[in-house]
Design an enzyme around this catalytic site. Structure first.
Site, mmCIF file in Angstrom:
data_model
loop_
_atom_site.group_PDB
_atom_site.id
_atom_site.type_symbol
_atom_site.label_atom_id
_atom_site.label_comp_id
_atom_site.label_asym_id
_atom_site.label_seq_id
_atom_site.Cartn_x
_atom_site.Cartn_y
_atom_site.Cartn_z
ATOM 1 N N ARG A 1 0.863 -1.067 0.010
ATOM 2 C CA ARG A 1 -0.223 0.020 -0.292
ATOM 3 C C ARG A 1 0.533 1.431 -0.016
ATOM 4 N NH1 ARG A 1 -3.207 -0.686 4.823
ATOM 5 N NH2 ARG A 1 -2.612 -2.772 5.143
ATOM 6 N N GLU B 1 1.626 -5.577 13.147
ATOM 7 C CA GLU B 1 0.236 -5.461 13.735
ATOM 8 C C GLU B 1 -0.646 -6.702 13.575
ATOM 9 O OE1 GLU B 1 -2.510 -3.060 13.220
ATOM 10 O OE2 GLU B 1 -4.065 -3.152 15.248
HETATM 11 O O1 LIG Z 1 4.148 -0.047 11.762
HETATM 12 P P1 LIG Z 1 3.269 -1.604 11.529
HETATM 13 O O2 LIG Z 1 2.933 -2.565 12.107
HETATM 14 O O3 LIG Z 1 4.910 -2.694 10.656
HETATM 15 O O4 LIG Z 1 1.764 -1.477 9.833
HETATM 16 C C1 LIG Z 1 2.163 -0.819 8.727
HETATM 17 C C2 LIG Z 1 2.373 -1.328 7.944
HETATM 18 O O5 LIG Z 1 1.409 -2.720 7.647
HETATM 19 C C3 LIG Z 1 0.447 -2.355 6.903
HETATM 20 O O6 LIG Z 1 1.099 -3.154 5.286
HETATM 21 P P2 LIG Z 1 0.942 -5.041 4.935
HETATM 22 O O7 LIG Z 1 2.022 -5.648 5.966
HETATM 23 O O8 LIG Z 1 -0.553 -5.301 5.540
HETATM 24 O O9 LIG Z 1 0.547 -4.965 3.950
HETATM 25 P P3 LIG Z 1 0.170 -4.485 2.465
HETATM 26 O O10 LIG Z 1 -0.202 -3.000 2.069
HETATM 27 O O11 LIG Z 1 0.708 -5.529 1.392
HETATM 28 O O12 LIG Z 1 -1.232 -4.456 2.397
HETATM 29 C C4 LIG Z 1 0.760 -1.545 5.987
HETATM 30 O O13 LIG Z 1 0.065 -0.377 4.728
HETATM 31 C C5 LIG Z 1 2.137 -0.761 6.486
HETATM 32 O O14 LIG Z 1 2.985 -1.233 6.121
HETATM 33 N N1 LIG Z 2 -5.659 -1.617 11.465
HETATM 34 C C1 LIG Z 2 -4.003 -1.292 10.214
HETATM 35 N N2 LIG Z 2 -4.809 -0.332 9.413
HETATM 36 C C2 LIG Z 2 -4.837 -0.622 8.329
HETATM 37 N N3 LIG Z 2 -2.879 -0.950 7.858
HETATM 38 C C3 LIG Z 2 -3.011 -1.449 8.936
HETATM 39 N N4 LIG Z 2 -1.531 -1.916 8.600
HETATM 40 C C4 LIG Z 2 -1.061 -2.470 10.252
HETATM 41 N N5 LIG Z 2 -2.636 -2.162 10.520
HETATM 42 C C5 LIG Z 2 -3.174 -1.576 9.840
#
Ligand SMILES: O=P(O)(O)OC[C@H]1O[C@H](OP(=O)(O)OP(=O)(O)O)[C@H](O)[C@@H]1O
Ligand SMILES: Nc1ncnc2[nH]cnc12
Length: 170
Positions: free
Chosen positions: A58, A95
Site C-alpha cells: 500500500r 500488528e
Molecule cells: O507499522 P506496522 O505495524 O509495521 O504496520 C504498517 C504496515 O502494515 C500495512 O502493510 P501490510 O504488511 O498489511 O501489507 P500490505 O501493504 O501489502 O497490505 C501498512 O501498509 C504498512 O506497511
Molecule cells: N489497522 C490497520 N489498518 C490498516 N493498515 C494497517 N497496517 C497495520 N495495521 C493496520
C-alpha cells in the site's frame, strides 16, 4: 478537506481484533486523491529529496505520485522474493504477523536524500525495517511520512531517531 471521511473502518480484518483502516474510498475519489497528494507534499516543508522509498504494497499507492511531483526517483521496498537483482534483507514485526523486507542493493547511493512513505504507521515495524535498510545503503532519511498514524500502537516511539509526520491521526 476532511480526509477521515474517506477512510472506513473494517472490523476484524485481516484477523479478529484488528480494526482495518480502508483507504480505497479515498483512492477512488479523484478530488480526494489529488488533495491527499498535495497535503502529503506539504508535510515535507520543501525539503530536498532525491528518492522516495515506498513499502509494498500500500506504500506503492502514493510514493510514486509523490516522487513524480518532487522530480525524485521511486524505490520499492518489497516482501521477500519479489525483487530480481541483489538485495539487502531486514526482518520486522507487524500488528498482525512477522515478515521480511528487501531492497535492491543498487537502489540508493551514499548520501541520497530519502523520503520514506507508507499509507499506515501502526507498530512501526515496517517503517523501522525500511529505515534500517536505507541506513545500511548510506541514504539520509529526511522524513518518514504517513497518510495514517495509529497513535495508540506507539509506532512513533519506535521511530524516534527519525523525523516523522502523519497526515491523519487516530
Ligand atoms: O507499522 P506496522 O505495524 O509495521 O504496520 C504498517 C504496515 O502494515 C500495512 O502493510 P501490510 O504488511 O498489511 O501489507 P500490505 O501493504 O501489502 O497490505 C501498512 O501498509 C504498512 O506497511
Ligand atoms: N489497522 C490497520 N489498518 C490498516 N493498515 C494497517 N497496517 C497495520 N495495521 C493496520
Amino acid at each position: 478537506m476532511d480526509f477521515k471521511s474517506y477512510i472506513r473502518d473494517i472490523q476484524d480484518f485481516p484477523k479478529e481484533g484488528v480494526v482495518f483502516k480502508d483507504i480505497t474510498p479515498l483512492l477512488k475519489n479523484g478530488e480526494a486523491l489529488n488533495q491527499t497528494v498535495k497535503a502529503l507534499l506539504e508535510l515535507l516543508d520543501d525539503k530536498n529529496v532525491d528518492k522516495v522509498v515506498g513499502m509494498e504494497s500500500r506504500g506503492f499507492f502514493f510514493a510514486p505520485l509523490l516522487a513524480s511531483k518532487l522530480g525524485a526517483g521511486f524505490v520499492p521496498v518489497r516482501k521477500p522474493g519479489k525483487l530480481p537483482a541483489k538485495t539487502l534483507q531486514q526482518s520486522y514485526d507487524l500488528e498482525y504477523g512477522k515478515d521480511m523486507l528487501e531492497v535492491h542493493q543498487d537502489s540508493i547511493k551514499k548520501g541520497d536524500k530519502i523520503l520514506v512513505h507508507d499509507d499506515v504507521l501502526a507498530t512501526g515495524g515496517t517503517a523501522l525495517a525500511t529505515c534500517e535498510l536505507i541506513k545500511r545503503l548510506g541514504g539520509e532519511i529526511v522524513q518518514c511520512n504517513f497518510l495514517i498514524e495509529l497513535t495508540f500502537l506507539n509506532g512513533a516511539e519506535k521511530l524516534k531517531e527519525y523525523p516523522i509526520k502523519s497526515l491523519i491521526k487516530y
